[in-house]
Design a protein around this motif. Structure first.
Motif, mmCIF file in Angstrom:
data_model
loop_
_atom_site.group_PDB
_atom_site.id
_atom_site.type_symbol
_atom_site.label_atom_id
_atom_site.label_comp_id
_atom_site.label_asym_id
_atom_site.label_seq_id
_atom_site.Cartn_x
_atom_site.Cartn_y
_atom_site.Cartn_z
ATOM 1 N N UNK A 31 -1.575 4.297 -11.912
ATOM 2 C CA UNK A 31 -0.984 4.540 -10.592
ATOM 3 C C UNK A 31 -1.779 5.579 -9.814
ATOM 4 N N UNK A 32 -2.227 6.615 -10.502
ATOM 5 C CA UNK A 32 -3.000 7.670 -9.838
ATOM 6 C C UNK A 32 -4.363 7.149 -9.402
ATOM 7 N N UNK A 33 -4.989 6.349 -10.254
ATOM 8 C CA UNK A 33 -6.356 5.894 -9.972
ATOM 9 C C UNK A 33 -6.431 4.932 -8.798
ATOM 10 N N UNK A 34 -5.311 4.319 -8.421
ATOM 11 C CA UNK A 34 -5.345 3.364 -7.314
ATOM 12 C C UNK A 34 -5.811 4.006 -6.014
ATOM 13 N N UNK A 35 -5.622 5.295 -5.888
ATOM 14 C CA UNK A 35 -6.076 5.978 -4.685
ATOM 15 C C UNK A 35 -7.549 6.327 -4.707
ATOM 16 N N UNK A 36 -8.206 6.121 -5.845
ATOM 17 C CA UNK A 36 -9.615 6.481 -5.983
ATOM 18 C C UNK A 36 -10.530 5.265 -6.094
ATOM 19 N N UNK A 37 -9.954 4.096 -6.383
ATOM 20 C CA UNK A 37 -10.753 2.892 -6.604
ATOM 21 C C UNK A 37 -10.734 2.038 -5.345
ATOM 22 N N UNK A 38 -11.902 1.705 -4.835
ATOM 23 C CA UNK A 38 -11.998 0.883 -3.632
ATOM 24 C C UNK A 38 -11.533 -0.538 -3.928
ATOM 25 N N UNK A 39 -11.043 -1.215 -2.899
ATOM 26 C CA UNK A 39 -10.578 -2.592 -3.059
ATOM 27 C C UNK A 39 -11.696 -3.477 -3.602
ATOM 28 N N UNK A 40 -11.324 -4.298 -4.577
ATOM 29 C CA UNK A 40 -12.297 -5.220 -5.143
ATOM 30 C C UNK A 40 -13.087 -4.658 -6.305
ATOM 31 N N UNK A 41 -12.984 -3.358 -6.539
ATOM 32 C CA UNK A 41 -13.717 -2.754 -7.650
ATOM 33 C C UNK A 41 -12.847 -2.693 -8.900
ATOM 34 N N UNK A 42 -13.514 -2.709 -10.036
ATOM 35 C CA UNK A 42 -12.793 -2.692 -11.306
ATOM 36 C C UNK A 42 -12.209 -1.308 -11.561
ATOM 37 N N UNK A 43 -10.931 -1.277 -11.904
ATOM 38 C CA UNK A 43 -10.245 -0.020 -12.202
ATOM 39 C C UNK A 43 -10.294 0.213 -13.707
ATOM 40 N N UNK A 44 -11.000 1.254 -14.114
ATOM 41 C CA UNK A 44 -11.143 1.547 -15.539
ATOM 42 C C UNK A 44 -9.819 1.950 -16.180
ATOM 43 N N UNK A 45 -8.853 2.359 -15.362
ATOM 44 C CA UNK A 45 -7.568 2.811 -15.896
ATOM 45 C C UNK A 45 -6.501 1.714 -15.855
ATOM 46 N N UNK A 46 -6.871 0.520 -15.423
ATOM 47 C CA UNK A 46 -5.896 -0.572 -15.343
ATOM 48 C C UNK A 46 -5.350 -0.901 -16.733
ATOM 49 N N UNK A 58 0.833 -1.205 0.000
ATOM 50 C CA UNK A 58 0.000 0.000 0.000
ATOM 51 C C UNK A 58 0.867 1.254 0.000
ATOM 52 N N UNK A 59 1.935 1.232 0.790
ATOM 53 C CA UNK A 59 2.863 2.362 0.808
ATOM 54 C C UNK A 59 3.498 2.539 -0.570
ATOM 55 N N UNK A 60 3.827 1.424 -1.222
ATOM 56 C CA UNK A 60 4.409 1.499 -2.567
ATOM 57 C C UNK A 60 3.431 2.142 -3.541
ATOM 58 N N UNK A 61 2.162 1.741 -3.486
ATOM 59 C CA UNK A 61 1.160 2.333 -4.375
ATOM 60 C C UNK A 61 1.007 3.830 -4.107
ATOM 61 N N UNK A 62 1.049 4.214 -2.836
ATOM 62 C CA UNK A 62 0.941 5.633 -2.493
ATOM 63 C C UNK A 62 2.143 6.407 -3.026
ATOM 64 N N UNK A 63 3.323 5.816 -2.889
ATOM 65 C CA UNK A 63 4.533 6.477 -3.393
ATOM 66 C C UNK A 63 4.503 6.591 -4.919
ATOM 67 N N UNK A 64 4.082 5.523 -5.601
ATOM 68 C CA UNK A 64 4.022 5.564 -7.064
ATOM 69 C C UNK A 64 3.010 6.594 -7.545
ATOM 70 N N UNK A 65 1.924 6.751 -6.796
ATOM 71 C CA UNK A 65 0.961 7.794 -7.152
ATOM 72 C C UNK A 65 1.610 9.173 -7.043
ATOM 73 N N UNK A 66 2.396 9.369 -5.998
ATOM 74 C CA UNK A 66 3.124 10.629 -5.827
ATOM 75 C C UNK A 66 4.051 10.883 -7.014
ATOM 76 N N UNK A 67 4.790 9.849 -7.434
ATOM 77 C CA UNK A 67 5.714 10.017 -8.553
ATOM 78 C C UNK A 67 4.963 10.256 -9.861
ATOM 79 N N UNK A 68 3.816 9.600 -10.029
ATOM 80 C CA UNK A 68 3.036 9.784 -11.257
ATOM 81 C C UNK A 68 2.500 11.205 -11.373
ATOM 82 N N UNK A 69 2.325 11.868 -10.242
ATOM 83 C CA UNK A 69 1.829 13.247 -10.231
ATOM 84 C C UNK A 69 2.961 14.272 -10.235
#
Length: 258
Positions: A130-145, A59-70
């Motif tokens: 990477x950015x959308x991971x912070x907006x999509x709830x667990x278990x839901x389909x990510x349209x940006x995947x 989870x920390x990795x996903x948060x960090x990657x979102x930071x880098x993507x922005x």
């Protein structure tokens, strides 16, 4: 009305409204990665130092990657000494990041695919995921995947070094392990025995025994995927390619021709 707190002027990065990273922590993780320290190790260190339980490292990795993507990066993928087109390059493979995917997990390219992929579109799509991971709830389909596929999977090459935004990825033309096994089973007994000798595999027993040993040896040698890297003698990385299958000359030919 929905308001999402995202004020970097306060030196905070909001990942998903539940996990908020200090900007200095994000920069620390970046520096640790540059000296080959993983986010997992960094989180373990922070927990031991502070005595506080952190969220899972993934989870920390996903948060960090979102930071880098922005973040707007200035790294040019070019050496000030060797220039945009170094006369000598060093090519290597980082196998510790081997892909867990098999050939059946990867979407096949369409019939008219010629191995050309738009680099900017691909990496922009990855940034959106990477950015959308912070907006999509667990278990839901990510349209940006971005699902793994041969026809939309591009290497990264510095803007000043590549010919254009259209680069090559002809990995779909590699001979797969399944194809090699099929060809192996077609060979005559003397050829199979010769292959056993060349591979330092026990050559006594029935034909089935020899084929089984060769298949096991082939599987042990053919690590799946990894990062192909091209750098100059100064150690500056010019291009990266993440492969699904075991590396071959084709991967580096794609990079050099792009």
């Amino acid at each position: 009305m929905f308001y999402r707190y995202q004020e970097w002027k306060d030196r905070l990065h909001n990942f998903n409204d539940h996990i908020i990273l200090d900007i200095s922590l994000c920069l620390t993780l970046r520096n640790l990665l540059q000296v080959h320290t993983s986010v997992n190790r960094a989180v373990e260190f922070l927990q031991l130092t502070t005595g506080i339980e952190f969220p899972p490292p993934e989870t920390i990795l996903h948060a960090y990657l979102q930071f880098e993507a922005l973040t707007d990066h200035e790294y040019k993928y070019s050496c000030p000494t060797c220039g945009d087109y170094p006369p000598v390059v060093i090519m290597g493979v980082h196998k510790q990041t081997a892909s867990p995917l098999s050939g059946n997990d990867i979407e096949k390219p369409p019939g008219n695919f010629k191995g050309e992929v738009n680099l900017e579109e691909f990496w922009e799509s990855l940034s959106k995921e990477m950015i959308s991971r912070g907006f999509v709830a667990n278990g839901r389909h990510d349209l940006f995947a971005v699902p793994p596929s041969y026809h939309f999977w591009a290497p990264w090459i510095g803007k000043n070094t590549r010919h254009s935004d259209t680069v090559l990825n002809t990995e779909f033309e590699k001979v797969t392990e399944e194809r090699l096994r099929e060809e192996l089973f077609k060979q005559k007994d003397d050829v199979i025995q010769s292959l056993c000798h060349e591979c330092a595999v026990e050559s006594t027993g029935s034909r089935s025994d020899l084929l089984l040993r060769l298949s096991d040896e082939m599987k042990s040698r053919s690590a799946t995927g990894g990062w192909g890297v091209i750098m100059c003698p100064c150690g500056i990385v010019y291009s990266l390619k993440c492969s699904f299958q075991a590396e071959s000359h084709r991967d580096f030919a794609d990079l050099l021709l792009s």
